[in-house]
Design an enzyme around this catalytic site. Structure first.
Site, PDB file in Angstrom:
ATOM      1  N   TRP A  17       1.148  -1.340   0.139  1.00  0.00           N
ATOM      2  CA  TRP A  17      -0.154   0.319   0.092  1.00  0.00           C
ATOM      3  C   TRP A  17       0.546   1.191   0.260  1.00  0.00           C
ATOM      4  O   TRP A  17       0.334   1.824  -0.214  1.00  0.00           O
ATOM      5  CB  TRP A  17      -0.736  -0.030   1.148  1.00  0.00           C
ATOM      6  CG  TRP A  17       0.238  -0.601   2.615  1.00  0.00           C
ATOM      7  CD1 TRP A  17       0.064  -1.306   2.741  1.00  0.00           C
ATOM      8  CD2 TRP A  17       1.242   0.543   3.135  1.00  0.00           C
ATOM      9  NE1 TRP A  17       0.184  -1.726   4.234  1.00  0.00           N
ATOM     10  CE2 TRP A  17       1.203   0.145   4.576  1.00  0.00           C
ATOM     11  CE3 TRP A  17       1.139   1.913   3.471  1.00  0.00           C
ATOM     12  CZ2 TRP A  17       1.633   0.361   5.565  1.00  0.00           C
ATOM     13  CZ3 TRP A  17       1.426   2.562   4.625  1.00  0.00           C
ATOM     14  CH2 TRP A  17       2.132   1.687   5.082  1.00  0.00           C
ATOM     15  N   ASN A  18       2.285   1.385   0.599  1.00  0.00           N
ATOM     16  CA  ASN A  18       2.884   2.772   0.262  1.00  0.00           C
ATOM     17  C   ASN A  18       3.145   3.081  -0.804  1.00  0.00           C
ATOM     18  O   ASN A  18       3.070   4.163  -0.856  1.00  0.00           O
ATOM     19  CB  ASN A  18       3.827   2.267   1.158  1.00  0.00           C
ATOM     20  CG  ASN A  18       5.612   1.385   0.457  1.00  0.00           C
ATOM     21  OD1 ASN A  18       5.082   0.179  -0.204  1.00  0.00           O
ATOM     22  ND2 ASN A  18       6.264   0.934   0.964  1.00  0.00           N
TER      23      ASN A  18
ATOM     24  N   LYS B 105      -2.289  -9.101  -7.524  1.00  0.00           N
ATOM     25  CA  LYS B 105      -2.893  -8.672  -6.405  1.00  0.00           C
ATOM     26  C   LYS B 105      -2.441  -7.292  -5.179  1.00  0.00           C
ATOM     27  O   LYS B 105      -1.676  -7.018  -4.416  1.00  0.00           O
ATOM     28  CB  LYS B 105      -3.168  -9.515  -5.323  1.00  0.00           C
ATOM     29  CG  LYS B 105      -3.987  -9.202  -4.312  1.00  0.00           C
ATOM     30  CD  LYS B 105      -4.160  -9.876  -3.213  1.00  0.00           C
ATOM     31  CE  LYS B 105      -3.297  -9.079  -2.298  1.00  0.00           C
ATOM     32  NZ  LYS B 105      -4.257  -8.326  -1.764  1.00  0.00           N
ATOM     33  N   PRO B 106      -3.401  -5.881  -5.458  1.00  0.00           N
ATOM     34  CA  PRO B 106      -2.694  -4.776  -4.926  1.00  0.00           C
ATOM     35  C   PRO B 106      -3.171  -4.958  -3.074  1.00  0.00           C
ATOM     36  O   PRO B 106      -4.099  -6.266  -2.493  1.00  0.00           O
ATOM     37  CB  PRO B 106      -3.725  -4.133  -5.417  1.00  0.00           C
ATOM     38  CG  PRO B 106      -5.194  -4.785  -6.158  1.00  0.00           C
ATOM     39  CD  PRO B 106      -4.444  -5.811  -6.964  1.00  0.00           C
ATOM     40  N   ALA B 107      -2.612  -4.162  -2.477  1.00  0.00           N
ATOM     41  CA  ALA B 107      -2.906  -3.884  -1.359  1.00  0.00           C
ATOM     42  C   ALA B 107      -4.271  -3.980  -0.893  1.00  0.00           C
ATOM     43  O   ALA B 107      -4.850  -3.316  -1.744  1.00  0.00           O
ATOM     44  CB  ALA B 107      -2.042  -3.347  -0.447  1.00  0.00           C
TER      45      ALA B 107
ATOM     46  N   GLY C 155       6.550  -6.072   0.213  1.00  0.00           N
ATOM     47  CA  GLY C 155       5.794  -6.443   1.802  1.00  0.00           C
ATOM     48  C   GLY C 155       6.925  -6.951   2.842  1.00  0.00           C
ATOM     49  O   GLY C 155       7.941  -6.573   2.502  1.00  0.00           O
ATOM     50  N   SER C 156       6.193  -7.692   3.441  1.00  0.00           N
ATOM     51  CA  SER C 156       7.385  -7.364   5.229  1.00  0.00           C
ATOM     52  C   SER C 156       7.639  -8.703   5.155  1.00  0.00           C
ATOM     53  O   SER C 156       7.283  -9.934   4.046  1.00  0.00           O
ATOM     54  CB  SER C 156       6.135  -7.403   5.715  1.00  0.00           C
ATOM     55  OG  SER C 156       5.512  -8.965   6.347  1.00  0.00           O
TER      56      SER C 156
ATOM     57  N   GLU D 260      10.834  -7.881  -2.117  1.00  0.00           N
ATOM     58  CA  GLU D 260      11.824  -6.997  -1.321  1.00  0.00           C
ATOM     59  C   GLU D 260      11.177  -6.770  -0.217  1.00  0.00           C
ATOM     60  O   GLU D 260       9.556  -6.445   0.078  1.00  0.00           O
ATOM     61  CB  GLU D 260      10.980  -5.925  -2.781  1.00  0.00           C
ATOM     62  CG  GLU D 260      12.265  -5.021  -2.538  1.00  0.00           C
ATOM     63  CD  GLU D 260      11.155  -4.048  -1.555  1.00  0.00           C
ATOM     64  OE1 GLU D 260      11.558  -4.262  -0.702  1.00  0.00           O
ATOM     65  OE2 GLU D 260      10.879  -2.797  -2.634  1.00  0.00           O
ATOM     66  N   LEU D 261      11.603  -7.027   0.639  1.00  0.00           N
ATOM     67  CA  LEU D 261      10.550  -7.594   2.101  1.00  0.00           C
ATOM     68  C   LEU D 261      11.116  -6.189   2.925  1.00  0.00           C
ATOM     69  O   LEU D 261      12.175  -5.616   2.625  1.00  0.00           O
ATOM     70  CB  LEU D 261      11.398  -8.414   2.753  1.00  0.00           C
ATOM     71  CG  LEU D 261      10.965  -9.608   1.578  1.00  0.00           C
ATOM     72  CD1 LEU D 261      11.817 -11.113   2.322  1.00  0.00           C
ATOM     73  CD2 LEU D 261       9.416  -9.986   1.840  1.00  0.00           C
TER      74      LEU D 261
ATOM     75  N   CYS E 270       9.957   1.283   2.426  1.00  0.00           N
ATOM     76  CA  CYS E 270      11.581   0.211   2.745  1.00  0.00           C
ATOM     77  C   CYS E 270      13.120   0.731   3.319  1.00  0.00           C
ATOM     78  O   CYS E 270      13.805  -0.170   3.599  1.00  0.00           O
ATOM     79  CB  CYS E 270      10.793  -1.479   2.054  1.00  0.00           C
ATOM     80  SG  CYS E 270       9.720  -1.833   1.944  1.00  0.00           S
TER      81      CYS E 270
ATOM     82  N   GLU F 118      12.124  -2.507  12.062  1.00  0.00           N
ATOM     83  CA  GLU F 118      11.365  -0.974  11.177  1.00  0.00           C
ATOM     84  C   GLU F 118      10.350  -0.438  11.468  1.00  0.00           C
ATOM     85  O   GLU F 118       9.363  -0.934  12.304  1.00  0.00           O
ATOM     86  CB  GLU F 118      11.555  -1.639   9.269  1.00  0.00           C
ATOM     87  CG  GLU F 118      10.671  -1.070   8.228  1.00  0.00           C
ATOM     88  CD  GLU F 118      10.148  -1.707   7.644  1.00  0.00           C
ATOM     89  OE1 GLU F 118      10.013  -2.680   7.779  1.00  0.00           O
ATOM     90  OE2 GLU F 118      11.004  -1.810   5.837  1.00  0.00           O
TER      91      GLU F 118
HETATM   92  C1  SIN Z   1       9.510   0.804  -1.045  1.00  0.00           C
HETATM   93  O1  SIN Z   1       9.188   0.849   0.143  1.00  0.00           O
HETATM   94  O2  SIN Z   1       9.324  -1.190  -0.912  1.00  0.00           O
HETATM   95  C2  SIN Z   1       9.876   0.892  -2.319  1.00  0.00           C
HETATM   96  C3  SIN Z   1      10.289   2.669  -2.249  1.00  0.00           C
HETATM   97  C4  SIN Z   1      11.831   2.890  -3.164  1.00  0.00           C
HETATM   98  O3  SIN Z   1      10.713   2.793  -4.526  1.00  0.00           O
HETATM   99  O4  SIN Z   1      12.279   4.304  -3.147  1.00  0.00           O
END
Ligand code: SIN
Length: 488
Positions: free
Chosen positions: A155-156, A179-181, A232-233, A254-255, A288, A389
């Site tokens: 969602w971010n 599948k989006p958040a 995601g997490s 990508e966690l 992230c 985090e």
């Molecule tokens: C993320 O928060 O997963 C991606 C951030 C970014 O693309 O810079």
């Protein structure tokens, strides 16, 4: 669905058709700034996921047989439509995600850049020839598409985390389901509308909203899915790895991250403050790659901390549609509770708040989710904020005395996504960049993310790279053809 001043589908895209959920109904999407209802979208499960996978499977033979230039033209057309509709897409993003509208506009351009980058990079999927071990043989290397790629996105960054996967997946000749958040499905649906307008063939992109467990289970159960890309997490990433084992499905993960930000004694302190602000407060600290732990040489600690506190005090906290807002709401009450508990725990363990530290009211009718930019002195590794985090606008600082200590502190984490440091010494820059156990290093740069470069982590931050030429390996398989020439 009418979101004030424009209409958008509130159904899912499967095989080029807009469809609702077969039986489970719909779920609400709300504005995190106000808790107001924005839309209902389908609560899909296994049956619809299967249809989407099969639509993508059916679309693959035609899509992979097109030339890279033909696929690239369609991806570029989609990027152009995103930029044409940037104001509308940014509005939708702020509505469902809460981020300041200027950041939403920025994200649309960032999202489109992944499509245009991949549109060009697809033309450079070169094969190889290898000198053979026999006079009458030749060895050819082909790079081919994999098949159906499934993306599970967060969602971010409701738009960019989809196009970062969609662009290269399609450019390499794969077909796609996403599948989006649950919090931010509307940006995905809007992308689907534009994909049809751009002329992407039915089934090449499919969008499924709904129950994450049921959708995820079907994705990993279905033989046609050859690759899953997840952002995601770390916790969910581990579950997906276990599910992927049954069908030996390829993964890109990508966690979570826990980025250190080091300021050496020779750093340009103004530049370090600017970089810290950019890294820490983008998307209200909900990225992230956000700096999460600041290590500052003792000789410049006070200067850096004072500069950062001044810059933080000037940040405007407000609802995303306020043109001047720089810090928006946190995504939901759980996010608020986590940020509060990290601050409380740090204070209980001896840290001191220099500025911020509390929720702020931005006016009547707004939810209680606006957390003030917070600077904490006295970080240590026993604190939750020193180990996990935070995903919020909190910057904890700790002084160090030597390069070795700073590097050891920075590497003392199971995560390895992004790290930052500031120095004016070129040899130190190279030594530290090499020593940091992270996939992304911002050396005198608080914002390293870009479509041209390989984004991704090491350790428990995952594996696989997104962006740059490296991403194309994630969406292709290598085949070698051993060619016997027969008698001359
Ligand atoms: C993320 O928060 O997963 C991606 C951030 C970014 O693309 O810079």
């Amino acid at each position: 669905m009418n979101t004030n001043d424009f209409r958008i589908e509130s159904r899912n895209l499967i095989g080029g058709q807009w469809v609702g959920a077969a039986d489970s109904g719909a779920f609400p999407v709300t504005d995190p700034a106000t808790d107001r209802l924005v839309a209902h979208v389908p609560l899909c499960g296994a049956a619809e996921t299967r249809q989407a996978i099969e639509a993508a499977q059916a679309a693959w033979p035609d899509w992979r047989s097109r030339t890279a230039a033909e696929r690239g033209d369609l991806l570029r057309a989609l990027a152009d439509l995103m930029m044409r509709d940037r104001p509308r897409l940014a509005h939708l993003m702020t509505l469902e995600q809460g981020k300041p509208i200027s950041e939403s506009r920025g994200e649309i351009a960032y999202a489109a850049s992944f499509l245009s980058w991949a549109a060009e990079e697809g033309k450079r999927l070169y094969g190889e020839t290898i000198p053979a071990g026999h006079r009458d043989k030749r060895i050819l290397i082909l790079r081919q598409s994999i098949g159906v790629v499934a993306a599970i996105t967060p969602w971010n960054f409701p738009s960019a985390m989809i196009t970062r996967k969609l662009g290269p997946a399609l450019a390499c000749g794969n077909t796609f389901i996403v599948k989006p958040a649950e919090q931010t499905p509307l940006s995905a649906i809007a992308l689907g509308e534009l994909a049809l307008e751009a002329g992407l063939p039915p089934g090449v992109i499919n969008i499924i909203t709904g129950d994450p467990r049921a959708i995820g289970a079907e994705i990993f159960r279905h033989d046609a899915v050859r690759k899953v890309s997840f952002t995601g997490s770390t916790e969910v990433g581990k579950v997906l790895m276990r599910q992927a084992a049954d069908h030996v499905v390829r993964l890109s993960l990508e966690l979570g991250g826990h980025a250190p930000f080091i300021v050496f004694e020779d750093a340009d302190i103004d530049a370090a403050v600017a970089g810290a602000m950019a890294s820490k407060f983008r998307n209200t600290g909900q990225t992230c790659v956000c700096a999460n732990r600041f290590f500052v040489h003792e000789s410049v600690y006070e200067k850096f901390a004072a500069g950062l506190a001044r810059a933080m005090a000037s940040l405007r906290v407000g609802a995303g549609f306020d043109e001047n807002a720089q810090i928006g709401p946190l995504i939901d009450d759980d996010a608020v509770a986590k940020v509060q508990s990290h601050v409380r725990d740090a204070l209980d363990r001896g840290a001191k708040v220099r500025t911020g530290g509390n929720l702020v009211s931005v006016g009547a009718g707004f939810a209680n989710r606006f957390f003030s930019p917070t600077l904490i002195d006295g970080l240590n590794a026993d604190m939750r904020i020193g180990r996990e985090e935070t995903f919020g606008p909190v910057a904890p600082l700790r002084a160090f005395t030597s390069d070795d200590e700073a590097i050891a502190l920075a590497n003392d984490s199971p995560y390895g996504l992004a790290a930052y440091f500031y120095t004016r010494d070129a040899s130190r820059l190279m030594r530290v960049a090499e020593a940091l156990e992270y996939g992304i290093v911002g050396a005198n740069d608080g914002l390293p993310s870009t479509a041209q470069a390989p984004f991704g982590g090491v350790k428990q931050s995952g594996f696989g790279r997104e962006g740059g030429r490296h991403v194309m390996h994630e969406y292709t398989s290598v085949k070698y053809v051993s060619w016997g020439l027969g008698p001359a």
